[in-house]
Design a protein around this motif. Structure first.
Motif, PDB file in Angstrom:
ATOM      1  N   THR A  92       0.836  -1.202   0.000  1.00 60.78           N
ATOM      2  CA  THR A  92       0.000   0.000   0.000  1.00 60.78           C
ATOM      3  C   THR A  92       0.869   1.250   0.000  1.00 60.78           C
ATOM      4  OG1 THR A  92      -0.108   0.016   2.424  1.00 60.78           O
ATOM      5  CG2 THR A  92      -1.874  -1.131   1.254  1.00 60.78           C
ATOM      6  N   CYS A  93       0.305   2.350  -0.492  1.00 64.10           N
ATOM      7  CA  CYS A  93       0.908   3.677  -0.359  1.00 64.10           C
ATOM      8  C   CYS A  93      -0.218   4.658  -0.062  1.00 64.10           C
ATOM      9  CB  CYS A  93       1.692   4.078  -1.609  1.00 64.10           C
ATOM     10  SG  CYS A  93       0.705   4.161  -3.123  1.00 64.10           S
ATOM     11  N   ALA A  94       0.157   5.820   0.510  1.00 69.97           N
ATOM     12  CA  ALA A  94      -0.904   6.680   1.049  1.00 69.97           C
ATOM     13  C   ALA A  94      -0.484   8.139   1.043  1.00 69.97           C
ATOM     14  CB  ALA A  94      -1.265   6.234   2.466  1.00 69.97           C
ATOM     15  N   ALA A  95      -1.407   8.974   1.534  1.00 70.62           N
ATOM     16  CA  ALA A  95      -1.176  10.418   1.576  1.00 70.62           C
ATOM     17  C   ALA A  95      -0.120  10.805   2.602  1.00 70.62           C
ATOM     18  CB  ALA A  95      -2.495  11.147   1.885  1.00 70.62           C
ATOM     19  N   ASP A  96       0.202   9.917   3.528  1.00 65.09           N
ATOM     20  CA  ASP A  96       1.266  10.215   4.489  1.00 65.09           C
ATOM     21  C   ASP A  96       2.653   9.951   3.920  1.00 65.09           C
ATOM     22  OD1 ASP A  96       1.278   7.470   4.399  1.00 65.09           O
ATOM     23  OD2 ASP A  96       0.721   7.156   6.494  1.00 65.09           O
ATOM     24  N   GLY A  97       2.725   9.512   2.652  1.00 70.08           N
ATOM     25  CA  GLY A  97       4.003   9.253   2.000  1.00 70.08           C
ATOM     26  C   GLY A  97       4.586   7.891   2.292  1.00 70.08           C
ATOM     27  N   GLN A  98       3.962   7.126   3.182  1.00 70.30           N
ATOM     28  CA  GLN A  98       4.511   5.824   3.561  1.00 70.30           C
ATOM     29  C   GLN A  98       4.197   4.758   2.511  1.00 70.30           C
ATOM     30  OE1 GLN A  98       3.373   4.574   7.482  1.00 70.30           O
ATOM     31  NE2 GLN A  98       3.909   6.531   8.438  1.00 70.30           N
ATOM     32  N   VAL A  99       5.135   3.822   2.381  1.00 68.79           N
ATOM     33  CA  VAL A  99       4.932   2.608   1.591  1.00 68.79           C
ATOM     34  C   VAL A  99       5.008   1.448   2.577  1.00 68.79           C
ATOM     35  CG1 VAL A  99       5.736   1.189  -0.319  1.00 68.79           C
ATOM     36  CG2 VAL A  99       6.005   3.673  -0.423  1.00 68.79           C
ATOM     37  N   ARG A 100       3.928   0.661   2.645  1.00 70.55           N
ATOM     38  CA  ARG A 100       3.839  -0.378   3.663  1.00 70.55           C
ATOM     39  C   ARG A 100       3.489  -1.725   3.033  1.00 70.55           C
ATOM     40  NH1 ARG A 100       3.620   2.086   8.745  1.00 70.55           N
ATOM     41  NH2 ARG A 100       3.121   0.053   9.661  1.00 70.55           N
ATOM     42  N   ARG A 101       3.831  -2.765   3.772  1.00 66.28           N
ATOM     43  CA  ARG A 101       3.477  -4.122   3.360  1.00 66.28           C
ATOM     44  C   ARG A 101       2.671  -4.774   4.480  1.00 66.28           C
ATOM     45  NH1 ARG A 101       7.476  -9.382   2.995  1.00 66.28           N
ATOM     46  NH2 ARG A 101       6.053 -10.794   1.881  1.00 66.28           N
ATOM     47  N   ALA A 102       1.567  -5.425   4.105  1.00 68.10           N
ATOM     48  CA  ALA A 102       0.743  -6.173   5.049  1.00 68.10           C
ATOM     49  C   ALA A 102       0.858  -7.654   4.732  1.00 68.10           C
ATOM     50  CB  ALA A 102      -0.714  -5.717   4.970  1.00 68.10           C
ATOM     51  N   GLN A 103       1.195  -8.438   5.746  1.00 64.23           N
ATOM     52  CA  GLN A 103       1.268  -9.888   5.598  1.00 64.23           C
ATOM     53  C   GLN A 103       0.126 -10.519   6.392  1.00 64.23           C
ATOM     54  OE1 GLN A 103       5.685 -10.219   6.647  1.00 64.23           O
ATOM     55  NE2 GLN A 103       5.503 -11.746   5.015  1.00 64.23           N
ATOM     56  N   ILE A 104      -0.669 -11.325   5.695  1.00 57.74           N
ATOM     57  CA  ILE A 104      -1.819 -11.978   6.319  1.00 57.74           C
ATOM     58  C   ILE A 104      -1.363 -13.321   6.863  1.00 57.74           C
ATOM     59  CG2 ILE A 104      -4.158 -12.822   5.959  1.00 57.74           C
ATOM     60  CD1 ILE A 104      -4.387 -10.842   3.626  1.00 57.74           C
ATOM     61  N   LEU A 105      -1.359 -13.441   8.180  1.00 56.64           N
ATOM     62  CA  LEU A 105      -0.965 -14.679   8.843  1.00 56.64           C
ATOM     63  C   LEU A 105      -2.213 -15.467   9.235  1.00 56.64           C
ATOM     64  CD1 LEU A 105       1.891 -13.156  11.040  1.00 56.64           C
ATOM     65  CD2 LEU A 105       2.015 -14.073   8.712  1.00 56.64           C
ATOM     66  N   GLU A 106      -2.040 -16.503  10.017  1.00 60.69           N
ATOM     67  CA  GLU A 106      -3.156 -17.377  10.342  1.00 60.69           C
ATOM     68  C   GLU A 106      -4.228 -16.663  11.158  1.00 60.69           C
ATOM     69  OE1 GLU A 106      -3.859 -20.358   9.282  1.00 60.69           O
ATOM     70  OE2 GLU A 106      -2.063 -20.362   8.024  1.00 60.69           O
ATOM     71  N   HIS A 107      -3.785 -15.901  12.161  1.00 57.47           N
ATOM     72  CA  HIS A 107      -4.758 -15.287  13.063  1.00 57.47           C
ATOM     73  C   HIS A 107      -4.606 -13.775  13.182  1.00 57.47           C
ATOM     74  CE1 HIS A 107      -5.932 -19.310  14.271  1.00 57.47           C
ATOM     75  NE2 HIS A 107      -4.661 -19.601  14.541  1.00 57.47           N
ATOM     76  N   THR A 108      -3.726 -13.206  12.402  1.00 63.69           N
ATOM     77  CA  THR A 108      -3.506 -11.772  12.523  1.00 63.69           C
ATOM     78  C   THR A 108      -2.945 -11.218  11.214  1.00 63.69           C
ATOM     79  OG1 THR A 108      -2.455 -10.056  13.860  1.00 63.69           O
ATOM     80  CG2 THR A 108      -1.145 -12.008  13.378  1.00 63.69           C
ATOM     81  N   VAL A 109      -2.833  -9.905  11.165  1.00 66.12           N
ATOM     82  CA  VAL A 109      -2.239  -9.212  10.018  1.00 66.12           C
ATOM     83  C   VAL A 109      -1.103  -8.340  10.538  1.00 66.12           C
ATOM     84  CG1 VAL A 109      -2.611  -7.596   8.125  1.00 66.12           C
ATOM     85  CG2 VAL A 109      -4.409  -9.207   8.762  1.00 66.12           C
ATOM     86  N   GLU A 110       0.069  -8.496   9.986  1.00 59.81           N
ATOM     87  CA  GLU A 110       1.228  -7.693  10.373  1.00 59.81           C
ATOM     88  C   GLU A 110       1.530  -6.684   9.269  1.00 59.81           C
ATOM     89  OE1 GLU A 110       4.536 -10.179  11.209  1.00 59.81           O
ATOM     90  OE2 GLU A 110       3.682 -11.005  13.077  1.00 59.81           O
TER      91      GLU A 110
END
Length: 552
Positions: free
Chosen positions: A115-133
């Motif tokens: 993802t990228c956003a208006a705050d200028g950050q570029v982030r990655r989300a990893q979907i695990l078994e019971h949570t999202v990091e």
């Protein structure tokens, strides 16, 4: 208006027969059916996906086309089963501002989202078994509008931002490489240090090539193979520039959307202007020539210009002034061009010839995002409203263009001109306000100086009055300290008064008492004379003698 030819069974039956006897592959049959204009004219809303609490700024299908990912001003990312309308997963992106782009990395079982956003950050989300990091990968100095995933790669993608920076990411190393900062052409470097980037796209036929565009009229194409990964050389020189001839040198336009077709054609959407389709042979080369403008109106453009050079195909009718809008190819062979509009409609043109064939009401305000389905004739759209609309060809009747479409197009062009004029007027008003501010500041400075001078004058007057009052007080105090005459003599003012008082003293004639009284009377007479002399000497400045001195 010319009526379109209706698809009849005479054309459909041969296609089925050719598929059955093996003359037409199943893949080609499906593509031919999906590209049918009849299906495009039957598109209507299949389902509305409602969960976000802000404008939906991005929609994107996964590689299989069964999952849709969306991002919004509410900073959440949602994965949808779009066929049922069910939410598969919803989580906070980790961003501090509006999410502008969210994409699922291919071949990751839909478990890796960038993802990228208006705050200028570029982030990655990893979907695990019971949570999202979620993890921060890098940051732009300004808003980051778009990212582009290398076709077929589960690891590599690019981002661009309003700081003009283009970054390359490899998720295997979790490291961002700053490739270059996009700079304007030589003539504008003095007053525009960087080009604020709004869009980036990768050529699917040659993933080494990618295009970026932003706040000037040029689309720049780069070859990542020219970058030295050890940083030994500067990588920032485009391999080609693209721009319609009549827009070269126009500093009022910018680019909001880019898209490559499967045939390496480049689609460019301009703000306050139209959409243009470029082929590779339409590039301006390494150094765009500012004097190459040959026509002044896009409506005069055709397949070739006055010199016989090919010119880009133009698509008109929509309005792109208020927001950053994307643009896309549509159909299994990129047979159509599709875009949103400030009027809240979706516009669909034939790629070849630029004919407008469909206008669909999609939002009460503005349509920003159009995402074609990767395998079927379907679309996902979003805009200022908080929902996502899924479009499929399920209508019983073929849609027709509105009867007043020409009027709508003219109104759109008029609105563009009015917007440009309004922008110029606002700039002029801003300059006038600046001048007025300077004048007011000068007047305020002069007023302050005059007020300070008046205050100083008042202060001087007050000090003078205070000094005069002090002098009066001192004089009064000194007068009060002046010695006065004692006893009954204090009021004697002349010799006549003194003599009158002398002769009025009582006389006693008895013996011994007379001697004492004579002595006392003589002493009083002497004091009377001395007092008289003292009053006379004080007028002449003399020093009177005391009675003790005389009797001594």
């Amino acid at each position: 208006m010319k009526k379109r030819a209706r698809i009849t069974p005479d054309k459909a039956v041969p296609n089925v027969w050719q598929r059955e006897v093996g003359e037409l592959s199943t893949r080609s049959f499906a593509h031919r059916l999906a590209a049918s204009e009849d299906l495009v004219l039957r598109l209507e809303i299949y389902k509305k996906l409602e969960k976000h609490r802000g404008c939906v700024n991005t929609v994107s299908f996964n590689a299989d086309g069964d999952v849709l990912v969306s991002g919004s001003d509410d900073r959440r990312v949602i994965l949808w089963d779009w066929e049922t309308g069910r939410i598969k997963l919803s989580f906070h992106s980790g961003h501090n501002n509006n999410v502008f782009q969210a994409k699922i990395m291919p071949y990751t079982d839909d478990r890796s989202i960038v993802t990228c956003a208006a705050d200028g950050q570029v982030r990655r989300a990893q979907i695990l078994e019971h949570t999202v990091e979620t993890a921060l990968l890098a940051k732009h100095q300004g808003r980051a509008h778009k990212l582009a995933i290398e076709p077929g790669s589960p690891h590599i993608f690019y981002t661009c931002g309003e700081d003009g920076l283009v970054q390359h990411f490899d998720l295997r190393t979790r490291r961002a490489t700053e490739l270059f900062t996009c700079q304007p052409i030589e003539d504008r470097k003095n007053y525009t240090p960087v080009v604020h980037l709004n869009a980036i796209s990768i050529d699917p036929r040659n993933p080494n090539l990618f295009a970026v565009a932003g706040t000037d009229e040029y689309t720049r194409v780069y070859d990542v193979r020219m970058y030295k990964w050890d940083g030994s050389t500067e990588f920032g020189r485009p391999t080609d520039y693209f721009c319609p001839p009549h827009l070269i040198g126009d500093e009022q336009v910018g680019i909001t959307g880019l898209s490559f077709s499967d045939q390496s054609e480049l689609l460019v959407s301009y703000n306050d202007e139209f959409i243009y389709l470029f082929t590779r042979d339409m590039g301006l080369g390494l150094n765009p020539d500012l004097s190459s403008s040959v026509c002044s109106d896009a409506s005069e453009m055709g397949p070739v210009d006055a010199d016989g050079k090919p010119t880009p195909q133009v698509y008109k009718g929509h309005r792109n002034c208020e927001t950053v809008k994307g643009v896309s190819f549509f159909g299994p062979g990129c047979e159509y061009v599709v875009s949103g509009s400030d009027c809240g409609r979706i516009f669909i043109w034939k790629k070849k010839g630029g004919e407008l064939i469909r206008v669909m009401e999609a939002d009460k305000h503005v349509v920003n995002c159009i995402e074609p389905h990767p395998h079927i004739t379907g679309l996902a759209s979003s805009g200022i409203e908080t929902d996502i609309k899924i479009w499929t060809p399920k209508a019983f009747e073929r849609a027709t263009l509105p009867a007043n479409i020409e009027k709508m197009m003219m109104m759109a062009m008029t609105m563009m001109m009015m917007t440009m004029m309004t922008t110029m007027m606002m700039m002029m008003m801003a300059m006038m306000m600046m001048l007025m501010t300077v004048v007011v500041m000068l007047m305020m400075t002069l007023t302050m100086i005059i007020m300070m001078m008046i205050a100083m004058g008042i202060l001087i007057i007050l000090l003078t009055v205070m000094m005069m009052q002090m002098m009066i007080l001192i004089y009064t105090f000194c007068v009060q300290l002046k010695p006065k005459a004692r006893g009954w003599m204090y009021h004697v003012a002349s010799p006549e008064d003194l003599m009158l008082q002398l002769f009025s003293l009582p006389r006693l004639t008895s013996g011994a008492e007379r001697n004492g009284e004579s002595a006392a009377s003589g002493r009083e007479l002497l004091e009377l004379i001395l007092t008289f002399n003292a009053n006379s000497d004080s007028d002449d400045g003399g020093d009177p003698s005391s009675p003790d001195q005389l009797f001594g």
